[in-house]
Design a protein around this motif. Sequence first.
Motif, PDB file in Angstrom:
ATOM      1  N   GLY A 118      -3.368   3.972   7.259  1.00  0.00           N
ATOM      2  CA  GLY A 118      -4.053   5.392   7.172  1.00  0.00           C
ATOM      3  C   GLY A 118      -5.083   5.113   6.100  1.00  0.00           C
ATOM      4  N   ALA A 119      -5.004   6.346   5.316  1.00  0.00           N
ATOM      5  CA  ALA A 119      -5.928   6.164   4.091  1.00  0.00           C
ATOM      6  C   ALA A 119      -5.663   5.171   3.042  1.00  0.00           C
ATOM      7  CB  ALA A 119      -6.143   7.428   3.390  1.00  0.00           C
ATOM      8  N   GLY A 120      -4.690   4.454   3.127  1.00  0.00           N
ATOM      9  CA  GLY A 120      -4.314   3.706   2.208  1.00  0.00           C
ATOM     10  C   GLY A 120      -3.174   4.285   0.905  1.00  0.00           C
ATOM     11  N   TYR A 121      -2.153   3.484   0.354  1.00  0.00           N
ATOM     12  CA  TYR A 121      -1.381   4.129  -0.695  1.00  0.00           C
ATOM     13  C   TYR A 121      -2.381   4.785  -1.645  1.00  0.00           C
ATOM     14  CZ  TYR A 121       2.359   1.508   1.613  1.00  0.00           C
ATOM     15  OH  TYR A 121       3.349   1.008   2.399  1.00  0.00           O
ATOM     16  N   ASN A 152      -7.241  -0.239  -1.122  1.00  0.00           N
ATOM     17  CA  ASN A 152      -8.363  -0.711  -0.374  1.00  0.00           C
ATOM     18  C   ASN A 152      -7.638  -1.658   0.714  1.00  0.00           C
ATOM     19  OD1 ASN A 152     -10.912  -1.040   0.700  1.00  0.00           O
ATOM     20  ND2 ASN A 152     -11.593  -2.625  -0.935  1.00  0.00           N
ATOM     21  N   LYS A 153      -7.920  -1.318   1.726  1.00  0.00           N
ATOM     22  CA  LYS A 153      -7.305  -2.016   3.130  1.00  0.00           C
ATOM     23  C   LYS A 153      -7.998  -3.208   3.397  1.00  0.00           C
ATOM     24  CE  LYS A 153      -5.773   0.754   6.400  1.00  0.00           C
ATOM     25  NZ  LYS A 153      -6.237   1.868   7.253  1.00  0.00           N
ATOM     26  N   GLY A 154      -7.506  -3.991   4.053  1.00  0.00           N
ATOM     27  CA  GLY A 154      -8.197  -5.501   4.652  1.00  0.00           C
ATOM     28  C   GLY A 154      -8.623  -6.208   3.669  1.00  0.00           C
ATOM     29  N   VAL A 155      -7.916  -6.193   2.394  1.00  0.00           N
ATOM     30  CA  VAL A 155      -8.307  -7.139   1.320  1.00  0.00           C
ATOM     31  C   VAL A 155      -7.191  -8.343   1.347  1.00  0.00           C
ATOM     32  CG1 VAL A 155      -8.779  -7.468  -1.087  1.00  0.00           C
ATOM     33  CG2 VAL A 155      -9.767  -5.566   0.153  1.00  0.00           C
ATOM     34  N   PHE A 156      -6.060  -7.762   1.138  1.00  0.00           N
ATOM     35  CA  PHE A 156      -4.700  -8.655   1.073  1.00  0.00           C
ATOM     36  C   PHE A 156      -3.837  -8.178   1.979  1.00  0.00           C
ATOM     37  CE2 PHE A 156      -5.856  -8.163  -3.784  1.00  0.00           C
ATOM     38  CZ  PHE A 156      -6.518  -9.318  -3.710  1.00  0.00           C
ATOM     39  N   TYR A 157      -3.215  -9.353   2.515  1.00  0.00           N
ATOM     40  CA  TYR A 157      -2.289  -9.013   3.591  1.00  0.00           C
ATOM     41  C   TYR A 157      -1.009  -9.835   3.389  1.00  0.00           C
ATOM     42  CZ  TYR A 157      -5.970  -7.561   6.772  1.00  0.00           C
ATOM     43  OH  TYR A 157      -7.017  -6.810   7.206  1.00  0.00           O
ATOM     44  N   ARG A 158       0.190  -9.414   3.642  1.00  0.00           N
ATOM     45  CA  ARG A 158       1.490 -10.321   3.618  1.00  0.00           C
ATOM     46  C   ARG A 158       1.954 -10.310   4.701  1.00  0.00           C
ATOM     47  NH1 ARG A 158       5.774  -6.070   1.101  1.00  0.00           N
ATOM     48  NH2 ARG A 158       7.147  -7.699   2.089  1.00  0.00           N
ATOM     49  N   ALA A 159       2.803 -11.516   4.710  1.00  0.00           N
ATOM     50  CA  ALA A 159       3.209 -11.857   6.124  1.00  0.00           C
ATOM     51  C   ALA A 159       4.590 -12.885   5.950  1.00  0.00           C
ATOM     52  CB  ALA A 159       2.398 -12.740   6.909  1.00  0.00           C
ATOM     53  N   GLN A 179       0.616  -4.005  -6.045  1.00  0.00           N
ATOM     54  CA  GLN A 179       0.763  -2.316  -5.925  1.00  0.00           C
ATOM     55  C   GLN A 179       0.868  -1.611  -7.474  1.00  0.00           C
ATOM     56  OE1 GLN A 179       3.768  -2.104  -3.111  1.00  0.00           O
ATOM     57  NE2 GLN A 179       2.661  -2.412  -1.315  1.00  0.00           N
ATOM     58  N   SER A 180       1.609  -2.579  -8.087  1.00  0.00           N
ATOM     59  CA  SER A 180       2.019  -2.009  -9.500  1.00  0.00           C
ATOM     60  C   SER A 180       0.744  -2.104 -10.448  1.00  0.00           C
ATOM     61  CB  SER A 180       2.897  -2.874 -10.238  1.00  0.00           C
ATOM     62  OG  SER A 180       4.189  -2.731  -9.728  1.00  0.00           O
ATOM     63  N   ILE A 181      -0.380  -3.303 -10.219  1.00  0.00           N
ATOM     64  CA  ILE A 181      -1.431  -3.311 -10.725  1.00  0.00           C
ATOM     65  C   ILE A 181      -2.305  -2.212 -10.255  1.00  0.00           C
ATOM     66  CG2 ILE A 181      -3.401  -4.832 -10.888  1.00  0.00           C
ATOM     67  CD1 ILE A 181      -1.533  -7.228 -10.745  1.00  0.00           C
ATOM     68  N   ALA A 182      -2.278  -1.802  -9.115  1.00  0.00           N
ATOM     69  CA  ALA A 182      -3.082  -0.848  -8.558  1.00  0.00           C
ATOM     70  C   ALA A 182      -2.750   0.575  -8.701  1.00  0.00           C
ATOM     71  CB  ALA A 182      -3.264  -0.925  -6.773  1.00  0.00           C
ATOM     72  N   GLY A 183      -1.386   0.861  -9.543  1.00  0.00           N
ATOM     73  CA  GLY A 183      -1.013   2.026  -9.877  1.00  0.00           C
ATOM     74  C   GLY A 183      -0.192   2.683  -9.016  1.00  0.00           C
ATOM     75  N   VAL A 184       0.299   2.028  -7.869  1.00  0.00           N
ATOM     76  CA  VAL A 184       1.161   2.773  -6.847  1.00  0.00           C
ATOM     77  C   VAL A 184       2.345   3.264  -7.471  1.00  0.00           C
ATOM     78  CG1 VAL A 184       2.257   2.439  -4.593  1.00  0.00           C
ATOM     79  CG2 VAL A 184       0.183   1.395  -4.874  1.00  0.00           C
ATOM     80  N   ASN A 185       3.010   4.531  -7.039  1.00  0.00           N
ATOM     81  CA  ASN A 185       3.998   4.921  -7.641  1.00  0.00           C
ATOM     82  C   ASN A 185       5.505   3.999  -7.056  1.00  0.00           C
ATOM     83  OD1 ASN A 185       5.424   6.345  -5.477  1.00  0.00           O
ATOM     84  ND2 ASN A 185       3.855   7.574  -5.744  1.00  0.00           N
ATOM     85  N   ASP A 186       6.246   4.258  -8.026  1.00  0.00           N
ATOM     86  CA  ASP A 186       7.713   3.394  -7.887  1.00  0.00           C
ATOM     87  C   ASP A 186       8.291   3.690  -6.438  1.00  0.00           C
ATOM     88  OD1 ASP A 186       7.101   2.613 -10.246  1.00  0.00           O
ATOM     89  OD2 ASP A 186       8.830   3.526 -11.543  1.00  0.00           O
ATOM     90  N   ALA A 187       8.248   5.097  -6.187  1.00  0.00           N
ATOM     91  CA  ALA A 187       8.945   5.411  -4.906  1.00  0.00           C
ATOM     92  C   ALA A 187       8.057   4.759  -3.735  1.00  0.00           C
ATOM     93  CB  ALA A 187       9.026   7.006  -4.632  1.00  0.00           C
ATOM     94  N   LEU A 204      -8.257  -7.921 -10.003  1.00  0.00           N
ATOM     95  CA  LEU A 204      -7.381  -7.704  -8.804  1.00  0.00           C
ATOM     96  C   LEU A 204      -7.443  -6.200  -8.788  1.00  0.00           C
ATOM     97  CD1 LEU A 204      -4.197  -9.763  -9.660  1.00  0.00           C
ATOM     98  CD2 LEU A 204      -5.593 -10.162  -7.818  1.00  0.00           C
ATOM     99  N   LYS A 205      -7.339  -5.491  -9.884  1.00  0.00           N
ATOM    100  CA  LYS A 205      -7.389  -4.082  -9.914  1.00  0.00           C
ATOM    101  C   LYS A 205      -8.680  -3.366  -8.999  1.00  0.00           C
ATOM    102  CE  LYS A 205      -5.511  -1.613 -13.036  1.00  0.00           C
ATOM    103  NZ  LYS A 205      -5.391  -0.994 -14.244  1.00  0.00           N
ATOM    104  N   ALA A 206      -9.715  -4.141  -9.236  1.00  0.00           N
ATOM    105  CA  ALA A 206     -11.323  -3.799  -8.718  1.00  0.00           C
ATOM    106  C   ALA A 206     -11.032  -3.999  -7.062  1.00  0.00           C
ATOM    107  CB  ALA A 206     -12.067  -4.541  -9.125  1.00  0.00           C
ATOM    108  N   LYS A 207     -10.428  -5.089  -6.713  1.00  0.00           N
ATOM    109  CA  LYS A 207     -10.198  -5.509  -5.377  1.00  0.00           C
ATOM    110  C   LYS A 207      -9.204  -4.578  -4.584  1.00  0.00           C
ATOM    111  CE  LYS A 207     -10.984 -10.455  -5.029  1.00  0.00           C
ATOM    112  NZ  LYS A 207     -10.651 -11.869  -4.535  1.00  0.00           N
ATOM    113  N   LEU A 208      -8.152  -4.287  -5.277  1.00  0.00           N
ATOM    114  CA  LEU A 208      -7.235  -3.250  -4.787  1.00  0.00           C
ATOM    115  C   LEU A 208      -7.471  -1.810  -4.627  1.00  0.00           C
ATOM    116  CD1 LEU A 208      -4.202  -4.700  -6.560  1.00  0.00           C
ATOM    117  CD2 LEU A 208      -4.411  -4.621  -4.311  1.00  0.00           C
ATOM    118  N   LEU A 209      -8.593  -1.288  -5.297  1.00  0.00           N
ATOM    119  CA  LEU A 209      -8.927   0.286  -5.413  1.00  0.00           C
ATOM    120  C   LEU A 209     -10.188   0.244  -4.942  1.00  0.00           C
ATOM    121  CD1 LEU A 209      -7.395   0.866  -8.677  1.00  0.00           C
ATOM    122  CD2 LEU A 209      -6.358   1.725  -6.736  1.00  0.00           C
ATOM    123  N   ARG A 210     -10.294   1.372  -4.164  1.00  0.00           N
ATOM    124  CA  ARG A 210     -11.530   1.815  -3.806  1.00  0.00           C
ATOM    125  C   ARG A 210     -11.978   3.136  -3.994  1.00  0.00           C
ATOM    126  NH1 ARG A 210     -10.886   5.437   0.413  1.00  0.00           N
ATOM    127  NH2 ARG A 210      -8.783   5.256   1.384  1.00  0.00           N
TER     128      ARG A 210
END
Length: 310
Positions: free
Chosen positions: A78-81, A90-97, A217-225, A304-310
């Motif tokens: 969706g809009a991203g976490y 920011n979606k489409g930057v880092f993928y996991r697999a 996600q921690s670098i980007a400030g995503v909450n713990d939950a 990393l933070k600059a890439k992760l956030l938009r």
Amino acid sequence: MSRHGSRIAGSLLVTSGVLLAGFSGAGLAQADPVLPPALAELLNSGSAGLGSVGAGQTAPDAPRLASVPNFRDVAGTGAGYAGANGKNLNKGVFYRADAIVPNDADLTTLEGLKLSAVYDLRSDQEVHDKADRVPAGAEYVRIPILSGNINDMVGLIKTPEDARNMMRQMNQAFVTGANEKDGFKQLLTELANTPGAQVYHCTAGKDRTGWTSMLLQSIAGVNDATIMSDYLLTNEYNKEWAAKTRAYIVATKGEEVAKLFDPLFGVEASYLQAGLDQVKADYGTVDKYLTDGLGLDQATIGKLKAKLLR
């Protein structure tokens, strides 16, 4: 556990993934009927995630890949976490697999993402057993991140709780192990300095990959939950593979062996939490772990933070 059981375990496990007759790591559905936030978001936005565009013209959701089932976007759907300072990831930057072994159709889909790099976190044996099929245009980079001697560890498993403790110890080793810390430092540095969309993976896409995702996600400030619920999404993405893997074990080794190793197929909150508790004990915060533990400088973290956030 008998020597026979130990040999079975050794054949099933290589580092943190399950390798069995073509099935990579598999996850178990959680018993709790309450959907975690990330899973609710996934289901509400549509599981396929093909070509959809969120608010503010965000990138499309990561495609669901039948042959790489735990492939997803670190930023969510969706809009991203939600991240720091009211920004979304920011979606489409880092993928996991999980292991990048796509069929022809999924390989075409991956090539459409224009990936610049694929980071393989697996051991030599894991790569030997199931080598990546790298999309055209992507650089393949090996960064082996190990978590102790797995054969020794599985030899101590006599109950399902022993298996859970093994997974907790792996996550603790991400904080205390010199090899692990060196590997995560190299990976995060590469992710920061390499342009374009990138993907990192291990065998099941759940332990080494899960820890890396937590750090980003921690670098980007995503909450713990949200970080925890995203971690647990492995159990949703890999559930079909879990069922197939377990059925194979039951058919070939019996129900008791399957029960013994059930905790190894997926993730539980206590696995990641064990690593986070170790971070708190040794460094106080994830930020301190990144700088004092991994030795990352603020410039790298800032990139990393600059890439992760938009």
